[in-house]
Scaffold this motif. Structure first.
Motif, PDB file in Angstrom:
ATOM      1  N   ILE A 139      -4.774 -42.200  31.198  1.00 32.08           N
ATOM      2  CA  ILE A 139      -5.844 -42.629  32.111  1.00 32.08           C
ATOM      3  C   ILE A 139      -7.108 -41.816  31.864  1.00 32.08           C
ATOM      4  CG2 ILE A 139      -6.570 -42.737  34.523  1.00 32.08           C
ATOM      5  CD1 ILE A 139      -3.647 -43.264  35.261  1.00 32.08           C
ATOM      6  N   CYS A 140      -6.971 -40.499  31.779  1.00 28.71           N
ATOM      7  CA  CYS A 140      -8.143 -39.641  31.577  1.00 28.71           C
ATOM      8  C   CYS A 140      -8.777 -39.879  30.214  1.00 28.71           C
ATOM      9  CB  CYS A 140      -7.736 -38.169  31.732  1.00 28.71           C
ATOM     10  SG  CYS A 140      -7.401 -37.675  33.443  1.00 28.71           S
ATOM     11  N   TRP A 141      -7.953 -40.094  29.207  1.00 25.11           N
ATOM     12  CA  TRP A 141      -8.480 -40.372  27.864  1.00 25.11           C
ATOM     13  C   TRP A 141      -9.283 -41.674  27.883  1.00 25.11           C
ATOM     14  CZ3 TRP A 141      -7.560 -44.212  24.084  1.00 25.11           C
ATOM     15  CH2 TRP A 141      -8.047 -43.910  22.808  1.00 25.11           C
ATOM     16  N   ASN A 142      -8.749 -42.691  28.564  1.00 18.79           N
ATOM     17  CA  ASN A 142      -9.444 -43.978  28.663  1.00 18.79           C
ATOM     18  C   ASN A 142     -10.747 -43.848  29.448  1.00 18.79           C
ATOM     19  OD1 ASN A 142      -7.599 -45.461  27.153  1.00 18.79           O
ATOM     20  ND2 ASN A 142      -6.328 -45.938  28.939  1.00 18.79           N
ATOM     21  N   LEU A 143     -10.729 -43.026  30.513  1.00 21.74           N
ATOM     22  CA  LEU A 143     -11.953 -42.799  31.285  1.00 21.74           C
ATOM     23  C   LEU A 143     -13.029 -42.151  30.420  1.00 21.74           C
ATOM     24  CD1 LEU A 143     -10.539 -41.493  34.697  1.00 21.74           C
ATOM     25  CD2 LEU A 143     -11.805 -43.612  34.348  1.00 21.74           C
ATOM     26  N   SER A 144     -12.618 -41.180  29.623  1.00 23.00           N
ATOM     27  CA  SER A 144     -13.566 -40.490  28.759  1.00 23.00           C
ATOM     28  C   SER A 144     -14.130 -41.420  27.691  1.00 23.00           C
ATOM     29  CB  SER A 144     -12.891 -39.281  28.100  1.00 23.00           C
ATOM     30  OG  SER A 144     -13.791 -38.594  27.263  1.00 23.00           O
ATOM     31  N   ILE A 145     -13.254 -42.219  27.069  1.00 24.92           N
ATOM     32  CA  ILE A 145     -13.692 -43.152  26.025  1.00 24.92           C
ATOM     33  C   ILE A 145     -14.633 -44.212  26.600  1.00 24.92           C
ATOM     34  CG2 ILE A 145     -12.933 -44.955  24.431  1.00 24.92           C
ATOM     35  CD1 ILE A 145     -12.383 -42.134  23.454  1.00 24.92           C
ATOM     36  N   ALA A 146     -14.260 -44.763  27.756  1.00 26.84           N
ATOM     37  CA  ALA A 146     -15.049 -45.841  28.352  1.00 26.84           C
ATOM     38  C   ALA A 146     -16.394 -45.355  28.865  1.00 26.84           C
ATOM     39  CB  ALA A 146     -14.268 -46.496  29.486  1.00 26.84           C
ATOM     40  N   ILE A 187     -14.044 -35.745  29.822  1.00 28.53           N
ATOM     41  CA  ILE A 187     -13.332 -35.876  31.090  1.00 28.53           C
ATOM     42  C   ILE A 187     -13.709 -34.736  32.029  1.00 28.53           C
ATOM     43  CG2 ILE A 187     -11.280 -34.643  30.317  1.00 28.53           C
ATOM     44  CD1 ILE A 187     -11.472 -37.647  32.739  1.00 28.53           C
ATOM     45  N   ASP A 188     -14.110 -33.587  31.460  1.00 29.30           N
ATOM     46  CA  ASP A 188     -14.559 -32.465  32.301  1.00 29.30           C
ATOM     47  C   ASP A 188     -15.822 -32.853  33.072  1.00 29.30           C
ATOM     48  OD1 ASP A 188     -12.816 -30.059  31.514  1.00 29.30           O
ATOM     49  OD2 ASP A 188     -13.410 -30.864  29.577  1.00 29.30           O
ATOM     50  N   GLU A 189     -16.788 -33.410  32.350  1.00 34.45           N
ATOM     51  CA  GLU A 189     -18.031 -33.817  33.004  1.00 34.45           C
ATOM     52  C   GLU A 189     -17.774 -34.971  33.965  1.00 34.45           C
ATOM     53  OE1 GLU A 189     -22.526 -35.462  31.839  1.00 34.45           O
ATOM     54  OE2 GLU A 189     -21.090 -34.915  30.258  1.00 34.45           O
ATOM     55  N   PHE A 190     -16.946 -35.921  33.535  1.00 34.94           N
ATOM     56  CA  PHE A 190     -16.623 -37.084  34.358  1.00 34.94           C
ATOM     57  C   PHE A 190     -16.007 -36.641  35.682  1.00 34.94           C
ATOM     58  CE2 PHE A 190     -14.181 -40.596  35.937  1.00 34.94           C
ATOM     59  CZ  PHE A 190     -14.839 -41.746  35.527  1.00 34.94           C
TER      60      PHE A 190
END
Length: 328
Positions: free
Chosen positions: A37-44, A49-52
């Protein structure tokens, strides 16, 4: 050294294996699903993911929580009933719709802020979860990321339970090497501490006497200051006056410490008791007769001795904690 660094270093020294287990648990709790989930959030989103997660937790989450807290707001419900003729379940449906609409706007603003408009639908799907579920996800990520940072910064070997068997086995070997190296360092340092303490005692008999009697050097220095102040306040100082002031200032200390030395020795003769008292008396005289250079040197030696003793106690405590935790 900031507070976090001090805490980590203290744990690595005193509770290394328990601290290793605590950080390993952080890796285990961040599951493969969480990582996807976090990897997908970062890619999208196009941001780390830290900043997100930082922006989401600092801005989006509080806004959504404040919004959802209005679900039972009496003023809002009364307004819907009086002005829009809602009633019964219709009020609940209207409140749910308003909250969903506002939540959607908050998410839209967030996606715009991080520049994720090109993958807006995908991001919405990923963020279409209860806010507490997202909060838990980012907390697990934070703990996971922190564990990795600690592992890297302080060279603390960890096994990630979510990785392949091969990687886990490789890290387990590294942990065993780390444990052996830690025990070797402790034993070597303990031997060096004992050697340093022996040298201190060999070079200064007075230090050995003070330590042997478990005297507080701070208390002795305070008595010495009282003695010198009394001398300064006395107009005519004779040898007898100096001796009388010394005896007055130190009387309580000498009496107490003579009793300590005599404790449990009920059959001591008067002569033996006098020897104990003179021992205390003469040791105090040695300290009071010191010049500033000698006194400072003794203070430095006592400070060094105290530091060595504290370090030794920490190393022994670390050993006991490790043995207890690992069941050795």
């Amino acid at each position: 050294m900031n507070g976090a660094d001090e805490y980590v270093k203290n744990q690595l020294l005193l509770n290394r294996e328990a601290f290793r287990a605590e950080n390993t648990e952080c890796l285990r709790m961040f599951t493969k699903k969480d990582r996807t989930i976090c990897w997908n959030l970062s890619i999208a989103s196009g941001v780390s993911i830290d900043e997100f997660s930082q922006i989401f937790c600092d801005e989006v989450m509080p806004a959504i929580k404040a919004l959802e807290a209005k679900r039972d707001n009496k003023t809002l419900r009364t307004c819907l009933i009086k002005n829009f003729d809602f009633s019964g379940l219709g009020v609940d449906a209207a409140v749910d719709y308003l909250i969903a609409t506002c939540r959607n706007r908050i998410i839209t603003n967030f996606i715009t802020k991080i520049g994720g408009q090109q993958n807006e639908n995908k991001l919405r799907d990923l963020l279409d979860r209860p806010i507490d579920e997202l909060a838990d996800l980012f907390e697990r990520y934070h703990n996971y990321h922190q564990a990795l940072e600690i592992s890297k910064k302080y060279n603390l070997a960890l096994v990630d339970p979510q990785t392949s068997w091969f990687k886990q086995r490789k890290m387990q070997k590294k942990i065993r090497r780390d444990q052996r190296a830690t025990m070797h360092r402790e034993k070597k340092r303990l031997r060096q501490i004992e050697h340093d303490i022996t040298n201190l005692f060999n070079n200064d008999r007075l230090l050995l006497d003070i330590v042997d009697k478990n005297w507080s050097f701070v208390e002795i220095l305070d008595l010495d200051r009282q003695y010198r102040r009394r001398l300064d306040e006395t107009k005519k100082i004779s040898p007898i006056t100096k001796a009388e002031i010394f005896e007055e200032v130190t009387a309580k200390f000498r009496h107490h410490n003579t009793e300590v030395l005599a404790a449990g020795k009920d059959n001591l003769s008067l002569k033996e008791l006098r020897v104990l008292g003179e021992n205390v008396y003469n040791l105090l005289l040695e300290v009071f007769d010191m010049d500033n250079t000698e006194r400072n040197q003794l203070m430095n030696e006592i400070r060094t001795y105290s530091g060595l003793i504290n370090e030794r106690e920490q190393l022994l405590l670390a050993h006991r904690n490790r043995v207890e935790f690992l069941g050795l």
